[in-house]
Design a protein around this motif. Structure first.
Motif: not given
Length: 90
Positions: A56-84
């Motif tokens: 997912n991080v590598n799908k970004f056209k704007n490479i500058e945003l990759q690190k920010y999305y990685k943080t968002v996705l990691q938060a999604f994963l953490a929340v998903s695991k908590d919900y599970q």
């Protein structure tokens, strides 16, 4: 250049879409949790998370945003695991 008010209105629309997609995502996470519970599978799948982050991080056209999305996705994963955990422990 757009006005601050125009930007904020657009952000409100985007935030509404994000909320709708988040709810949709969490509904699928519920199904994942129920499957894992029924099949005695662990919540954490490190390989899946690693692949997901890289892909997912590598799908970004704007490479500058990759690190920010990685943080968002990691938060999604953490929340998903908590919900599970919540679903599985019911």
């Amino acid at each position: 250049m757009r006005t601050l008010e125009e930007c904020r209105k657009e952000l409100d629309v985007i935030d509404k879409q994000v909320i709708e997609l988040f709810e949709k995502r969490m509904n699928v996470i519920k199904d994942v949790a129920l499957y894992k519970k029924e099949n005695s599978l662990p919540i954490l799948d490190e390989q899946r998370e690693k692949i997901m982050l890289e892909t997912n991080v590598n799908k970004f056209k704007n490479i500058e945003l990759q690190k920010y999305y990685k943080t968002v996705l990691q938060a999604f994963l953490a929340v998903s695991k908590d919900y599970q955990k919540e679903i599985i422990n019911k």
